[in-house]
Design a protein around this motif. Sequence first.
Motif, PDB file in Angstrom:
ATOM      1  N   GLY A 209       0.803  -1.221   0.000  1.00 10.35           N
ATOM      2  CA  GLY A 209       0.000   0.000   0.000  1.00 10.35           C
ATOM      3  C   GLY A 209       0.829   1.261   0.000  1.00 10.35           C
ATOM      4  N   PRO A 210       0.165   2.399  -0.137  1.00 14.83           N
ATOM      5  CA  PRO A 210       0.859   3.676  -0.284  1.00 14.83           C
ATOM      6  C   PRO A 210       1.697   4.085   0.925  1.00 14.83           C
ATOM      7  CG  PRO A 210      -1.508   3.923  -0.726  1.00 14.83           C
ATOM      8  CD  PRO A 210      -1.280   2.527  -0.293  1.00 14.83           C
ATOM      9  N   THR A 211       1.235   3.773   2.144  1.00  7.94           N
ATOM     10  CA  THR A 211       1.989   4.182   3.335  1.00  7.94           C
ATOM     11  C   THR A 211       3.315   3.430   3.427  1.00  7.94           C
ATOM     12  OG1 THR A 211      -0.099   4.607   4.466  1.00  7.94           O
ATOM     13  CG2 THR A 211       1.877   4.447   5.834  1.00  7.94           C
ATOM     14  N   ALA A 212       3.258   2.117   3.239  1.00  8.39           N
ATOM     15  CA  ALA A 212       4.483   1.307   3.287  1.00  8.39           C
ATOM     16  C   ALA A 212       5.437   1.719   2.172  1.00  8.39           C
ATOM     17  CB  ALA A 212       4.137  -0.175   3.176  1.00  8.39           C
ATOM     18  N   TYR A 213       4.888   1.964   0.987  1.00  9.36           N
ATOM     19  CA  TYR A 213       5.720   2.374  -0.147  1.00  9.36           C
ATOM     20  C   TYR A 213       6.362   3.740   0.104  1.00  9.36           C
ATOM     21  CZ  TYR A 213       7.199   3.084  -4.971  1.00  9.36           C
ATOM     22  OH  TYR A 213       7.948   3.296  -6.098  1.00  9.36           O
ATOM     23  N   ALA A 214       5.622   4.641   0.707  1.00 13.49           N
ATOM     24  CA  ALA A 214       6.156   5.979   1.015  1.00 13.49           C
ATOM     25  C   ALA A 214       7.318   5.885   2.001  1.00 13.49           C
ATOM     26  CB  ALA A 214       5.056   6.871   1.582  1.00 13.49           C
ATOM     27  N   ASN A 215       7.241   4.941   2.939  1.00 15.68           N
ATOM     28  CA  ASN A 215       8.345   4.757   3.896  1.00 15.68           C
ATOM     29  C   ASN A 215       9.624   4.301   3.196  1.00 15.68           C
ATOM     30  OD1 ASN A 215       6.787   5.499   6.103  1.00 15.68           O
ATOM     31  ND2 ASN A 215       6.144   3.394   6.521  1.00 15.68           N
ATOM     32  N   VAL A 216       9.485   3.362   2.284  1.00 14.89           N
ATOM     33  CA  VAL A 216      10.663   2.880   1.548  1.00 14.89           C
ATOM     34  C   VAL A 216      11.198   3.988   0.644  1.00 14.89           C
ATOM     35  CG1 VAL A 216      11.519   1.199  -0.130  1.00 14.89           C
ATOM     36  CG2 VAL A 216       9.950   0.478   1.648  1.00 14.89           C
ATOM     37  N   GLN A 217      10.308   4.708  -0.006  1.00 15.82           N
ATOM     38  CA  GLN A 217      10.731   5.806  -0.874  1.00 15.82           C
ATOM     39  C   GLN A 217      11.442   6.895  -0.077  1.00 15.82           C
ATOM     40  OE1 GLN A 217      10.736   4.183  -3.805  1.00 15.82           O
ATOM     41  NE2 GLN A 217      10.317   6.178  -4.691  1.00 15.82           N
ATOM     42  N   ALA A 218      10.980   7.142   1.135  1.00 12.90           N
ATOM     43  CA  ALA A 218      11.642   8.149   1.982  1.00 12.90           C
ATOM     44  C   ALA A 218      13.068   7.702   2.291  1.00 12.90           C
ATOM     45  CB  ALA A 218      10.854   8.360   3.271  1.00 12.90           C
ATOM     46  N   PHE A 219      13.237   6.404   2.564  1.00 12.15           N
ATOM     47  CA  PHE A 219      14.586   5.904   2.852  1.00 12.15           C
ATOM     48  C   PHE A 219      15.472   5.960   1.609  1.00 12.15           C
ATOM     49  CE2 PHE A 219      17.592   2.343   2.689  1.00 12.15           C
ATOM     50  CZ  PHE A 219      18.444   2.744   3.690  1.00 12.15           C
ATOM     51  N   THR A 220      14.964   5.448   0.487  1.00  7.11           N
ATOM     52  CA  THR A 220      15.804   5.393  -0.714  1.00  7.11           C
ATOM     53  C   THR A 220      16.034   6.770  -1.334  1.00  7.11           C
ATOM     54  OG1 THR A 220      13.882   4.836  -2.088  1.00  7.11           O
ATOM     55  CG2 THR A 220      15.237   2.994  -1.284  1.00  7.11           C
ATOM     56  N   SER A 221      15.224   7.755  -0.945  1.00  6.90           N
ATOM     57  CA  SER A 221      15.427   9.121  -1.439  1.00  6.90           C
ATOM     58  C   SER A 221      16.410   9.910  -0.580  1.00  6.90           C
ATOM     59  CB  SER A 221      14.095   9.862  -1.488  1.00  6.90           C
ATOM     60  OG  SER A 221      13.237   9.233  -2.409  1.00  6.90           O
ATOM     61  N   SER A 222      16.719   9.388   0.599  1.00 10.32           N
ATOM     62  CA  SER A 222      17.686  10.066   1.462  1.00 10.32           C
ATOM     63  C   SER A 222      19.092   9.894   0.894  1.00 10.32           C
ATOM     64  CB  SER A 222      17.634   9.489   2.877  1.00 10.32           C
ATOM     65  OG  SER A 222      18.157   8.168   2.900  1.00 10.32           O
ATOM     66  N   PHE A 223      20.031  10.684   1.394  1.00 10.33           N
ATOM     67  CA  PHE A 223      21.414  10.591   0.916  1.00 10.33           C
ATOM     68  C   PHE A 223      21.976   9.185   1.140  1.00 10.33           C
ATOM     69  CE2 PHE A 223      25.982  10.772   1.770  1.00 10.33           C
ATOM     70  CZ  PHE A 223      26.426  11.228   0.534  1.00 10.33           C
ATOM     71  N   MET A 224      21.775   8.655   2.350  1.00 11.97           N
ATOM     72  CA  MET A 224      22.307   7.326   2.672  1.00 11.97           C
ATOM     73  C   MET A 224      21.615   6.249   1.826  1.00 11.97           C
ATOM     74  SD  MET A 224      24.553   5.623   4.220  1.00 11.97           S
ATOM     75  CE  MET A 224      25.208   6.746   5.405  1.00 11.97           C
ATOM     76  N   GLY A 225      20.310   6.400   1.632  1.00 18.49           N
ATOM     77  CA  GLY A 225      19.578   5.435   0.817  1.00 18.49           C
ATOM     78  C   GLY A 225      20.054   5.423  -0.625  1.00 18.49           C
ATOM     79  N   ARG A 226      20.259   6.619  -1.170  1.00 20.90           N
ATOM     80  CA  ARG A 226      20.748   6.687  -2.555  1.00 20.90           C
ATOM     81  C   ARG A 226      22.168   6.140  -2.678  1.00 20.90           C
ATOM     82  NH1 ARG A 226      17.916  11.237  -6.094  1.00 20.90           N
ATOM     83  NH2 ARG A 226      15.896  11.038  -5.108  1.00 20.90           N
ATOM     84  N   LEU A 227      22.966   6.380  -1.668  1.00 17.45           N
ATOM     85  CA  LEU A 227      24.324   5.834  -1.667  1.00 17.45           C
ATOM     86  C   LEU A 227      24.288   4.302  -1.651  1.00 17.45           C
ATOM     87  CD1 LEU A 227      27.274   6.796  -1.626  1.00 17.45           C
ATOM     88  CD2 LEU A 227      27.182   6.646   0.875  1.00 17.45           C
ATOM     89  N   ILE A 228      23.394   3.743  -0.847  1.00 18.53           N
ATOM     90  CA  ILE A 228      23.256   2.286  -0.785  1.00 18.53           C
ATOM     91  C   ILE A 228      22.746   1.740  -2.117  1.00 18.53           C
ATOM     92  CG2 ILE A 228      21.922   0.420   0.288  1.00 18.53           C
ATOM     93  CD1 ILE A 228      22.152   2.017   2.945  1.00 18.53           C
ATOM     94  N   VAL A 229      21.742   2.383  -2.692  1.00 16.92           N
ATOM     95  CA  VAL A 229      21.200   1.921  -3.977  1.00 16.92           C
ATOM     96  C   VAL A 229      22.243   2.081  -5.088  1.00 16.92           C
ATOM     97  CG1 VAL A 229      19.392   2.270  -5.708  1.00 16.92           C
ATOM     98  CG2 VAL A 229      18.815   2.326  -3.278  1.00 16.92           C
TER      99      VAL A 229
END
Length: 132
Positions: free
Chosen positions: A52-72
Amino acid sequence: MTARIERPLSPHMQTYRWTLTMILSIVHRMTGVALYFGTLLLAWWLISAASGPTAYANVQAFTSSFMGRLIVFGYTWALLHHLLSGIRHFIWDLGYGFKANEREALTWGALIGGISLTVLLWIVAYAVGGGR
């Protein structure tokens, strides 16, 4: 009392002169391990998309952060480097590329290719995604 038998020791890594081929062989193994952890991130993303949208928004918030993008970004490089090193090993399994100049060319190709393809893929993703 038993006499101790003196056996020759195997050469250690410090005995050898390090080459790019040796280093990338170790990096190939390390990227293989990193892919296990990156796949957990991918699974988290897919499960959240189905949840759902809430769970997806949480993952997107992480992967959009500097650390998340660095990991990806690191996951992307590990995936592409492991792919190209796997192709290099496949060529060797076929019995080709063992001459010194061929071995060096394949090794440099995997190293430069992995970095180049990662950067190119991210440039295209940013261009298509509008910097998101």
